[in-house]
Design a protein around this motif. Structure first.
Motif: not given
Length: 572
Positions: A77-80, A85-88
């Motif tokens: 989840p692209p949170i915090g 940032r780029k997705p992981e």
């Protein structure tokens, strides 16, 4: 105000249809057949389908002849601190998982119109393209999920072609829940050419397309495109489990989704990395955009509104501010119904990473994936996005508008020449071929013609001319719904043809199977391959006897060539 009230009534009626069933603006799901109901009581009668991914079991649902697996996460989840940032990619899956409901849509922008546009119209538009997404799938930053629909009999050895759908929405709104993949898969089964359908969410607005020098230096531009690319890599890793063949993937999108498809064709020097072998673009091509620093104004405004202007590291600050604080700031930025129209605040830009140069420059350099493709437009692309410009009443006003928004670096002489190609004659404007009808204001049809050609028609024609001699391609124009008051065959009207009961869906399915919309042996009306010497396009029109014809693709030839050349010199 009579004209605006009539338009508000039209759009409000469309909103009622849209909100009656999970669908896209101007389209309906193909749920008329009892084989493919949206909610099928038979789902409870048969054991639900289960798919193993790594050490996890995902349980989906069955609808008619299709198995559906919704809301599968494909990235952290692209949170915090992962915001901006780029997705992981996720570690291997574990445990039992439910895949019976769509995941949250990514954060949506509210659709608002300028104060000079009548309130009833603003409410109608907001209902059509804004609130409907919240009704079906509430939005959330934790949104990077995808969905797979496959024929119910598919197995890991079926090796079926795969079509990946990328939704549109101006890079500001949209989600996967409004597009019924079961209608596509069900139809593919009926045609005897079954496919597997995949759709993914991706970050929108400033969450996915923040711009500015700080973003460029950190290497975090075009995050929404990076999300899509990671989802495509997920398909390569896991799609065999659903019966798909990872070597037979077609990427397909509309509007922002079609522009995204084109960006994937242009990135990485044209190297597909084996992620796809074909592309379909409905209303989108090599967008005339420039460097990511062109969005510095929007970045600085977000920083100011969040209070991050007091921080030494503004980008780090934006990652740590509360979600609601960030959201309120983003929602105050211009949307695609703002006065500036299609000069979007948030969109793909040249970041030096995903896009090394302006898209049209990359086309000229030959940095293009050498795969077969389909590309088409709606006839009246600019009408829907020009409603906010109804206060433009003279040629002088229009010239000032172009200088302020669409072509700020162009010379007066260049703009004057552009206006010669788009004269102050309502009958020549958009909606096209409607005479003096549809005049919301004295300059409305003129604004709509330039806007639609600059962002949609010009890039499509430019791409076809540059690439058709190098790779197999097919073109189309949608002229259906031409009688829609004031907006005609507007942007997104072709979705009825591809997700409803239309022949474009059949061509998409055959292309996904055979890399040719006509199939191996040809079915229906033959759709000729594009030839720049004698360019032809399929035209979908409102006619009982001739719903599709093939005609010369030469409309506004000189004007579109000029628009393409001007945007090469002066990208947005």
């Amino acid at each position: 105000m009579l004209n605006l009230r009539m338009l508000a009534a039209v759009l409000a009626a469309q909103a009622m249809v849209a909100c009656a069933t999970p669908s896209v603006p101007f389209t309906v799901q193909d749920a008329s057949s009892d084989q493919y109901p949206v909610n099928d009581s038979s789902e409870s009668a048969a054991p639900p389908p289960v798919i193993r991914l790594d050490d996890a079991l995902f349980t989906g649902t069955t609808s008619g002849k299709t198995n559906r697996f919704y809301g599968i996460p494909f990235a952290y989840p692209p949170i915090g601190d992962r915001r901006l940032r780029k997705p992981e990619p996720l570690p291997p899956y574990e445990g039992d998982r439910s895949a019976t409901a769509y995941g949250s849509s990514c954060p949506q922008m509210p659709m608002t119109l300028p104060s000079w546009v009548e309130g009833d119209l603003s409410k109608a538009l907001n209902s059509v393209v804004g609130s409907m997404y919240e009704s079906f799938t509430p939005d959330n930053e934790d949104c990077l999920t995808l969905n797979v629909v496959a024929p119910s009999g598919a197995t890991p050895t079926s090796n079926l072609p795969v079509v990946i759908w990328i939704f549109g929405g101006g890079f500001e709104i949209g989600g996967t829940a409004t597009y019924d993949g079961s209608s596509v898969v069900g139809r593919s089964i009926d045609l005897g050419q079954p496919v597997v359908f995949v759709s993914m969410n991706y970050r929108l607005a400033a969450y996915g397309f923040l711009a500015g020098k700080e973003v460029k230096e950190a290497g975090v531009g075009n995050l929404g495109l990076q999300d899509q690319r990671l989802a495509m890599r997920w398909v390569q890793k896991y799609i065999r489990n659903f019966g798909g063949d990872p070597s037979k993937v077609t990427i397909w999108g509309e509007s922002a989704g079609a522009i995204s498809v084109n960006m994937h064709m242009l990135t990485n020097g044209g190297d597909t990395e084996g992620l796809f072998r074909g592309a379909i673009m409905q209303s989108g091509g090599p967008l005339p955009v420039g460097d990511i620093t062109h969005g510095q104004k929007e970045y600085d405004e977000i920083v100011k509104l969040t209070g991050c202007d007091r921080s030494k590291d503004t980008l780090a600050c934006l990652r740590t501010v509360p979600y609601e604080t960030f959201r309120r700031a983003v929602n105050l930025s211009p949307n695609f119904f703002a006065y500036q129209g299609l000069v979007l605040a948030w969109l793909p830009r040249v970041d030096g990473d995903f896009l090394k140069a302006p898209p049209q420059h990359l086309v000229l350099q030959g940095s293009v994936a050498n795969v077969p493709f389909i590309s088409g437009n709606c006839d009246d692309e600019g009408s829907l996005f020009s409603i906010a410009s109804v206060n433009i009443s003279t040629s002088a006003d229009f010239k000032a508008y172009l200088k302020l928004f669409m072509m700020p670096t162009a010379s007066d002489a260049q703009i004057d020449l552009l206006l010669r190609y788009y004269p102050d004659t309502p009958a020549a404007g958009c909606p096209f071929d409607t005479g003096l009808k549809n005049m919301l204001s004295p300059q409305f049809k003129r604004v709509a013609a330039v806007s639609g050609d600059f962002v949609f028609h010009g890039p499509r024609r430019f791409f076809m001319k540059q690439r058709s001699s190098k790779q197999r391609s097919w073109a189309f124009i949608n002229k259906r719904m031409k009688d829609t008051p004031f907006i005609g065959s507007a942007h997104a009207t072709d979705l009825i043809n591809s997700f409803g009961n239309g022949e474009l869906k059949d061509y998409v399915i055959r292309f996904t199977n055979n890399l040719d919309p006509n199939g191996k042996t040809g079915m229906g009306i033959n759709w000729p391959q594009y030839d720049v010497a004698k360019p032809k396009a399929a035209v979908f029109q409102d006619s009982t006897f001739w719903p599709m014809i093939v005609t010369d693709d030469n409309y506004r030839n000189q004007a579109l060539d000029f628009v393409a050349n001007l945007s090469l010199i002066h990208p947005i």
